[in-house]
Design a protein around this motif. Sequence first.
Motif, PDB file in Angstrom:
ATOM      1  N   LYS A   1     -19.126  -5.941  39.028  1.00 23.39           N
ATOM      2  CA  LYS A   1     -17.958  -6.165  38.174  1.00 23.39           C
ATOM      3  C   LYS A   1     -17.995  -7.594  37.650  1.00 23.39           C
ATOM      4  CE  LYS A   1     -14.658  -3.146  40.583  1.00 23.39           C
ATOM      5  NZ  LYS A   1     -13.447  -3.164  41.425  1.00 23.39           N
ATOM      6  N   ASP A   2     -17.418  -7.784  36.505  1.00 25.81           N
ATOM      7  CA  ASP A   2     -17.374  -9.122  35.933  1.00 25.81           C
ATOM      8  C   ASP A   2     -16.156  -9.878  36.460  1.00 25.81           C
ATOM      9  OD1 ASP A   2     -19.343  -9.931  33.724  1.00 25.81           O
ATOM     10  OD2 ASP A   2     -17.752 -11.052  33.343  1.00 25.81           O
ATOM     11  N   VAL A   3     -16.165 -10.113  37.766  1.00 29.34           N
ATOM     12  CA  VAL A   3     -15.033 -10.750  38.413  1.00 29.34           C
ATOM     13  C   VAL A   3     -15.513 -11.990  39.145  1.00 29.34           C
ATOM     14  CG1 VAL A   3     -13.307 -10.509  40.249  1.00 29.34           C
ATOM     15  CG2 VAL A   3     -13.693  -8.644  38.654  1.00 29.34           C
ATOM     16  N   ILE A   4     -14.736 -13.049  39.065  1.00 26.45           N
ATOM     17  CA  ILE A   4     -15.014 -14.279  39.796  1.00 26.45           C
ATOM     18  C   ILE A   4     -13.973 -14.382  40.910  1.00 26.45           C
ATOM     19  CG2 ILE A   4     -15.130 -16.799  39.645  1.00 26.45           C
ATOM     20  CD1 ILE A   4     -15.674 -16.313  36.562  1.00 26.45           C
ATOM     21  N   ILE A   5     -14.411 -14.613  42.140  1.00 25.67           N
ATOM     22  CA  ILE A   5     -13.480 -14.794  43.251  1.00 25.67           C
ATOM     23  C   ILE A   5     -13.422 -16.277  43.562  1.00 25.67           C
ATOM     24  CG2 ILE A   5     -12.909 -14.232  45.621  1.00 25.67           C
ATOM     25  CD1 ILE A   5     -14.397 -11.635  45.340  1.00 25.67           C
ATOM     26  N   THR A   6     -12.303 -16.902  43.239  1.00 20.27           N
ATOM     27  CA  THR A   6     -12.150 -18.334  43.469  1.00 20.27           C
ATOM     28  C   THR A   6     -10.954 -18.565  44.373  1.00 20.27           C
ATOM     29  OG1 THR A   6     -11.804 -20.489  42.413  1.00 20.27           O
ATOM     30  CG2 THR A   6     -10.876 -18.578  41.279  1.00 20.27           C
ATOM     31  N   GLY A   7     -11.200 -19.174  45.529  1.00 15.67           N
ATOM     32  CA  GLY A   7     -10.126 -19.394  46.489  1.00 15.67           C
ATOM     33  C   GLY A   7      -9.493 -18.110  46.970  1.00 15.67           C
ATOM     34  N   GLY A   8     -10.262 -17.008  46.969  1.00 19.00           N
ATOM     35  CA  GLY A   8      -9.738 -15.728  47.425  1.00 19.00           C
ATOM     36  C   GLY A   8      -9.031 -14.920  46.363  1.00 19.00           C
ATOM     37  N   GLU A   9      -8.898 -15.464  45.148  1.00 23.22           N
ATOM     38  CA  GLU A   9      -8.221 -14.762  44.060  1.00 23.22           C
ATOM     39  C   GLU A   9      -9.242 -14.180  43.086  1.00 23.22           C
ATOM     40  OE1 GLU A   9      -5.143 -14.123  43.756  1.00 23.22           O
ATOM     41  OE2 GLU A   9      -4.176 -15.458  45.177  1.00 23.22           O
TER      42      GLU A   9
ATOM     43  N   VAL B   1     -10.487 -13.179  39.518  1.00 22.46           N
ATOM     44  CA  VAL B   1     -10.257 -13.612  38.139  1.00 22.46           C
ATOM     45  C   VAL B   1     -11.199 -12.831  37.228  1.00 22.46           C
ATOM     46  CG1 VAL B   1     -10.346 -15.529  36.504  1.00 22.46           C
ATOM     47  CG2 VAL B   1      -9.541 -15.926  38.847  1.00 22.46           C
ATOM     48  N   SER B   2     -10.636 -12.172  36.241  1.00 20.59           N
ATOM     49  CA  SER B   2     -11.434 -11.450  35.260  1.00 20.59           C
ATOM     50  C   SER B   2     -12.025 -12.432  34.260  1.00 20.59           C
ATOM     51  CB  SER B   2     -10.568 -10.425  34.531  1.00 20.59           C
ATOM     52  OG  SER B   2     -11.208  -9.975  33.362  1.00 20.59           O
ATOM     53  N   SER B   3     -13.350 -12.498  34.189  1.00 19.95           N
ATOM     54  CA  SER B   3     -13.971 -13.415  33.231  1.00 19.95           C
ATOM     55  C   SER B   3     -13.638 -13.001  31.802  1.00 19.95           C
ATOM     56  CB  SER B   3     -15.490 -13.449  33.432  1.00 19.95           C
ATOM     57  OG  SER B   3     -16.063 -12.201  33.151  1.00 19.95           O
ATOM     58  N   ILE B   4     -13.440 -11.712  31.575  1.00 22.91           N
ATOM     59  CA  ILE B   4     -13.106 -11.224  30.238  1.00 22.91           C
ATOM     60  C   ILE B   4     -11.752 -11.776  29.801  1.00 22.91           C
ATOM     61  CG2 ILE B   4     -12.595  -9.162  28.864  1.00 22.91           C
ATOM     62  CD1 ILE B   4     -14.568  -7.647  30.678  1.00 22.91           C
ATOM     63  N   GLU B   5     -10.803 -11.787  30.740  1.00 23.34           N
ATOM     64  CA  GLU B   5      -9.472 -12.306  30.422  1.00 23.34           C
ATOM     65  C   GLU B   5      -9.543 -13.786  30.056  1.00 23.34           C
ATOM     66  OE1 GLU B   5      -5.043 -12.730  32.500  1.00 23.34           O
ATOM     67  OE2 GLU B   5      -6.769 -12.122  33.699  1.00 23.34           O
ATOM     68  N   VAL B   6     -10.330 -14.564  30.810  1.00 29.10           N
ATOM     69  CA  VAL B   6     -10.445 -15.999  30.538  1.00 29.10           C
ATOM     70  C   VAL B   6     -11.165 -16.217  29.210  1.00 29.10           C
ATOM     71  CG1 VAL B   6     -11.242 -18.219  31.429  1.00 29.10           C
ATOM     72  CG2 VAL B   6     -10.466 -16.453  33.016  1.00 29.10           C
TER      73      VAL B   6
ATOM     74  N   TYR C   1      -5.098 -21.202  37.953  1.00 28.91           N
ATOM     75  CA  TYR C   1      -6.266 -20.902  38.777  1.00 28.91           C
ATOM     76  C   TYR C   1      -7.297 -20.053  38.039  1.00 28.91           C
ATOM     77  CZ  TYR C   1      -4.578 -16.125  39.792  1.00 28.91           C
ATOM     78  OH  TYR C   1      -4.178 -14.815  39.695  1.00 28.91           O
ATOM     79  N   LYS C   2      -6.892 -19.463  36.902  1.00 28.47           N
ATOM     80  CA  LYS C   2      -7.827 -18.680  36.100  1.00 28.47           C
ATOM     81  C   LYS C   2      -8.558 -19.531  35.070  1.00 28.47           C
ATOM     82  CE  LYS C   2      -5.105 -14.395  36.305  1.00 28.47           C
ATOM     83  NZ  LYS C   2      -4.449 -13.340  35.513  1.00 28.47           N
ATOM     84  N   SER C   3      -8.126 -20.753  34.901  1.00 25.09           N
ATOM     85  CA  SER C   3      -8.724 -21.620  33.882  1.00 25.09           C
ATOM     86  C   SER C   3     -10.012 -22.246  34.393  1.00 25.09           C
ATOM     87  CB  SER C   3      -7.731 -22.724  33.503  1.00 25.09           C
ATOM     88  OG  SER C   3      -6.546 -22.163  32.986  1.00 25.09           O
TER      89      SER C   3
END
Length: 509
Positions: free
Chosen positions: A401-409, A411-416, A471-473
């Motif tokens: 999946k195109d997901v980044i896990i940062t600090g346990g959260e 984050v959709s890279s597509i959304e960013v 946190y998504k930025s």
Amino acid sequence: MFVPFSVMDFLDRATTVYADRIGLVDEPDQVADSWDSLSYGEVGVRARAMAAKLDALGIAPGERVGIVSHNSARLATAFFGVSGFGRVLVPINFRLSPPEVAYIVEHSGCRVLYVDPEISDSLRSVECEHKFVIGDDDDLLLTGVEPAPWEADEAATATINYTSGTTARPKGVQITHRNIWVNATTFAMHAGLTDRDVYLHTLPMFHANGWGMPFAAAGLGIPQIVLRKVDGAEILRRVERHGGTYMCAAPAVVNSVLDAAATWDGPIPGRDRVRLICAGAPPPTKTVVRMEEELGWEFIQIYGLTETSPLLTINRSRAEWDDLSRDERAAKLVRAGAPALGVTLKTDESGEVLARSNVVLEGYWEQPEETERALGDGWFHTGDGGSIGDDGYLTIADRKKDVIITGGENVSSIEVEDAIFSHPEVAEVAVIGVPSDKWGETIKALVVRVPDSQLTEADLIAYCKSKVAGYKSPTSVEFRDELVRTATGKLQKFKLREPYWEGRERQVN
């Protein structure tokens, strides 16, 4: 005999067996008035008063009740006062921007919304039929009135937990009473919980329902210590003050505790007593070794998703590893782990991890195509790539999946990317996760500017923060002349990530 599971089973046992025992110790520095210490009997009274209030508002079983809150005794009680009486609780990430919160409230169809007073001004524009600021308990509770009974249905949706996933819009994960019941009981068993434990809420309760710990702890009469905001030194102080024995956390929390321990005056609290259950992304082996050496705490690794309630695997040191060195044991512990009781795992031909279990979601709220994509063949598709060893232990190697896990959260890279691309001076953008010792992963934006643009890294990060949660930025921006694409015009994210992950076995940190 068939008796349907209900989340209320956990609080009912607490009020029957442990009514006089302290059940919740609220954060003393709540922006709303703190509830201080509540016995489990008092938690039961307030949960019923919460249900009675919803009766008075005309909120029927199956209707949705949203709550945007930091950790608090009120939020912990809502799991029972809302879901325990047949409504659907929608716990919302308090770090989301107002448009993101508004989308979730509208998409889930919330008729009631409770908002933490610290963020009430910023969420003023979010509309809901019945909207209350937490802290005025006349708006939250109706005392002296018995709530309407609800005939338990274990297949009913208990909570809808929104996750970023891989799309620009979050998906609402429908978790049933059965999902919660099975997750809480198996998690408690694997973690070895008893009524002699004390739980510290370092994990946000909105995050996969606090991994089910509010239910497991209540069912076993375990005192729950509320921590509103994570701070390493404060975690040590709470462990010392309340006799904490276990907590759940992302790797970033582990690092904050280790940093605080380095300047702690006196013996480290909880030595040989505390177990820290970690997930999100496994920390480096050196972090696990440091935990054992510097804190004397036990490290337990789990793997799961919001869609799986979340427990799929657990990795806890076992008797066969007792004679290993700390480094050897740590190397084994950073694997995702062995399947939890009732979980079956396999990988498909592409290496994606698939799961079957009673903890797997019912579906995605109002998104049948996404539900079919995730569950259509009778297996839940995790979107993570991994391998299963001969010993049954799962190792996660890459994220499909195109997901980044940062600090346990998540984050959709597509959304960013959508947020950044809306800037008029951005011609192209790709968002990737890169290694971070503090957060596991952090967000990097690879950007091509329009001709003659003077756009700076700081300007673009500030712009992104105006569009999505902080946190998504991205924490860094790298400007490039071009982003290499395939013949069909596609970006290959794995190739963009490669230089930053070179020399590492996993493409997740």
